[in-house]
Design an enzyme around this catalytic site. Structure first.
Site, mmCIF file in Angstrom:
data_model
loop_
_atom_site.group_PDB
_atom_site.id
_atom_site.type_symbol
_atom_site.label_atom_id
_atom_site.label_comp_id
_atom_site.label_asym_id
_atom_site.label_seq_id
_atom_site.Cartn_x
_atom_site.Cartn_y
_atom_site.Cartn_z
ATOM 1 N N CYS A 11 0.842 -1.378 0.270
ATOM 2 C CA CYS A 11 0.221 0.097 0.123
ATOM 3 C C CYS A 11 0.528 1.109 -0.380
ATOM 4 O O CYS A 11 0.268 1.929 -0.697
ATOM 5 C CB CYS A 11 -0.769 -0.024 1.387
ATOM 6 S SG CYS A 11 -0.205 -0.362 2.886
HETATM 7 N N1 LIG Z 1 -3.860 -3.876 5.277
HETATM 8 C C1 LIG Z 1 -3.571 -3.515 4.050
HETATM 9 O O1 LIG Z 1 -4.143 -2.250 3.908
HETATM 10 C C2 LIG Z 1 -2.713 -3.957 2.774
HETATM 11 C C3 LIG Z 1 -2.554 -3.534 2.039
HETATM 12 C C4 LIG Z 1 -1.716 -4.273 0.884
HETATM 13 C C5 LIG Z 1 -1.808 -5.252 1.655
HETATM 14 N N2 LIG Z 1 -1.490 -6.338 2.648
HETATM 15 C C6 LIG Z 1 -0.714 -7.671 2.617
HETATM 16 O O2 LIG Z 1 -2.093 -8.689 2.276
HETATM 17 C C7 LIG Z 1 -2.219 -9.796 3.187
HETATM 18 C C8 LIG Z 1 -3.683 -9.755 4.209
HETATM 19 O O3 LIG Z 1 -3.444 -8.506 4.985
HETATM 20 P P1 LIG Z 1 -4.647 -8.072 5.346
HETATM 21 O O4 LIG Z 1 -4.617 -6.924 6.623
HETATM 22 O O5 LIG Z 1 -6.179 -9.210 5.024
HETATM 23 O O6 LIG Z 1 -4.445 -9.417 6.364
HETATM 24 P P2 LIG Z 1 -5.494 -9.847 8.195
HETATM 25 O O7 LIG Z 1 -6.601 -8.911 7.763
HETATM 26 O O8 LIG Z 1 -5.041 -10.220 9.387
HETATM 27 O O9 LIG Z 1 -5.883 -11.387 7.563
HETATM 28 C C9 LIG Z 1 -5.205 -12.593 7.409
HETATM 29 C C10 LIG Z 1 -5.920 -13.238 6.273
HETATM 30 O O10 LIG Z 1 -4.707 -14.654 6.415
HETATM 31 C C11 LIG Z 1 -5.413 -15.845 7.387
HETATM 32 N N3 LIG Z 1 -3.887 -15.393 7.902
HETATM 33 C C12 LIG Z 1 -3.146 -15.748 9.294
HETATM 34 N N4 LIG Z 1 -2.409 -16.483 9.437
HETATM 35 C C13 LIG Z 1 -1.681 -17.292 8.324
HETATM 36 C C14 LIG Z 1 -1.400 -17.926 7.857
HETATM 37 N N5 LIG Z 1 -0.304 -19.010 8.851
HETATM 38 N N6 LIG Z 1 -1.527 -19.055 6.836
HETATM 39 C C15 LIG Z 1 -2.791 -18.746 6.114
HETATM 40 N N7 LIG Z 1 -3.707 -17.823 6.868
HETATM 41 C C16 LIG Z 1 -3.404 -17.149 7.096
HETATM 42 C C17 LIG Z 1 -6.295 -15.463 8.309
HETATM 43 O O11 LIG Z 1 -6.962 -16.311 8.059
HETATM 44 P P3 LIG Z 1 -7.858 -17.665 9.195
HETATM 45 O O12 LIG Z 1 -6.915 -17.094 10.536
HETATM 46 O O13 LIG Z 1 -9.306 -16.900 9.514
HETATM 47 O O14 LIG Z 1 -7.049 -18.352 8.766
HETATM 48 C C18 LIG Z 1 -7.084 -13.820 7.704
HETATM 49 O O15 LIG Z 1 -8.311 -13.999 6.296
HETATM 50 C C19 LIG Z 1 -0.897 -9.508 4.051
HETATM 51 O O16 LIG Z 1 0.279 -9.758 3.106
HETATM 52 C C20 LIG Z 1 -0.875 -7.839 3.521
HETATM 53 O O17 LIG Z 1 0.309 -7.441 4.416
HETATM 54 C C21 LIG Z 1 -2.412 -5.945 2.975
#
Ligand SMILES: NC(=O)c1ccc[n+]([C@@H]2O[C@H](COP(=O)([O-])OP(=O)(O)OC[C@H]3O[C@@H](n4cnc5c(N)ncnc54)[C@H](OP(=O)(O)O)[C@@H]3O)[C@@H](O)[C@H]2O)c1
Length: 346
Positions: A150
């Site tokens: 982001c």
């Molecule tokens: N938030 C942002 O603005 C943003 C922007 C750009 C990129 N990202 C990237 O996008 C990805 C997701 O971010 P998010 O903000 O959506 O995070 P989040 O809200 O914390 O969600 C993470 C997801 O990953 C799953 N998860 C967590 N640990 C895991 C593991 N060890 N193995 C498999 N699944 C796992 C969780 O599902 P369960 O626990 O239900 O399985 C949950 O669905 C990250 O890599 C982050 O850096 C985020």
């Protein structure tokens, strides 16, 4: 026929945002949404906003079962967790758009310095950095797209064309970003909870944020030589949005309108970049819920400094919207499909 999509890690913020965007995409069918914690539960139990819109259940992740049910997968899990999953999905014959940082850095040593061990190094050269405004042609043929971070999206888009033209000194660039709290994900710690964020405003990971090498990688490509820069992120009490301000020293005597024209010319074919008229500056309010990146330009003659200001929604252009834009390009669709709704204002 609709493109069948899977979302791996669908219970988080970017997973939820993918569901919101893809649910109205006319060319897509969401066939599988995984969660380890919520497998078997309806998606609306975790995202009540999607009640009556996405009526399927979360399920366990199984790459084998996806072979017949999806052509493309979005991996929306934390870095390090993504790399083995991406490998399995590619081996199962799916195209993958990875939202984590695991395939964004071309150099495995740089990745390991900032993030830890990389177990799928041989996939790094197969990954295309998914910033469509710069790598559209490569994305068209990609099987693995590393969706940008982001902060990097908000920093690279304004600076890339300027550095490419050699208008500013590539040494000493300062990037100062402010992000809303959803940037930390849904499962973030209490430090990102309401009472600790509301009415506060702080810098964090000063001089050591992991998005620094990603910004440096792409801006080095722009100017054709390695550069280092200072990047300071801040946390602000809003839910969505990133406002990024960069400062660089001008090497030429150019005025604001010339710089605006250079940016507009570079982004001429890029519908999601809006370069504002002289004297206007971006506001996160004006991009919220949309895939736009708004850019404003200011030249401070007194200090010979170019000040570029950009605003994006971290969950849309900074993550899931950009991922859908990449999917559209990979699948030969118009890149704006599913992403045309205007920003939410106020
Ligand atoms: N938030 C942002 O603005 C943003 C922007 C750009 C990129 N990202 C990237 O996008 C990805 C997701 O971010 P998010 O903000 O959506 O995070 P989040 O809200 O914390 O969600 C993470 C997801 O990953 C799953 N998860 C967590 N640990 C895991 C593991 N060890 N193995 C498999 N699944 C796992 C969780 O599902 P369960 O626990 O239900 O399985 C949950 O669905 C990250 O890599 C982050 O850096 C985020």
């Amino acid at each position: 026929m609709a493109i069948q999509c899977a979302i791996i890690g669908g219970s988080g913020y970017t997973g939820g945002e993918l569901l919101r965007i893809l649910s109205t995409h006319p060319g897509v069918e969401i066939t599988c949404v995984t969660s380890r914690k919520y497998a078997g539960m309806p998606i609306s139990a975790l995202f009540p906003s999607l009640r009556g819109i996405v009526d399927i259940n979360f399920e366990d992740y199984s790459p084998e079962s996806l072979k017949e049910r999806a052509q493309i997968a979005f991996t929306a899990v934390p870095h390090q967790a993504a790399m083995p999953v991406v490998r399995e999905l590619l081996d199962a014959g799916l195209k993958v758009i990875d939202l984590s940082a695991d395939f964004r850095l071309h150099d495995a040593d740089v990745y390991e310095n900032w993030y830890g061990e990389h177990s799928q190094k041989e996939l790094l050269e197969r990954a295309v950095y998914g910033l469509p405004e710069i790598y559209r042609e490569k994305i068209k043929a990609a099987e693995l797209v590393a969706n940008p971070g982001c902060y990097p999206t908000s920093a690279i888009l304004p600076l890339y064309p300027i550095l490419k033209r050699g208008i500013v000194d590539s040494n000493g660039i300062i990037i100062d970003s402010k992000s809303g709290v959803s940037g930390a994900g849904r499962t973030s710690s209490s430090a990102f909870g309401y009472s600790e964020v509301n009415e506060g405003f702080k810098a964090y990971k000063v001089c050591e944020h992991r998005h620094t090498p990603e910004i440096e990688q792409e801006l080095s490509m722009a100017c054709g030589a390695p550069l280092t820069l200072n990047f300071t992120p801040h946390l602000v009490p809003m839910t969505r949005g990133i406002l990024t301000t960069s400062y660089s020293k001008l090497k030429e005597d150019v005025d604001e309108q010339e710089l605006i024209d250079i940016l507009r010319d570079f982004y001429n074919e890029s519908p999601f970049v809006r370069v504002l008229d002289q004297g206007l500056f971006p506001d996160c309010h004006n991009v919220r819920g949309s895939n736009f990146c708004d850019i404003g330009v200011r030249v401070c003659k007194r200090t010979n400094t170019l000040i570029l200001i950009s605003a994006i929604d971290n969950l849309v252009k900074g993550a899931s919207g950009q991922a859908v834009q990449n999917m559209n390009i990979m699948e030969g669709l118009d890149e704006t499909i599913g992403l045309q709704s205007p920003p939410l204002f106020p």
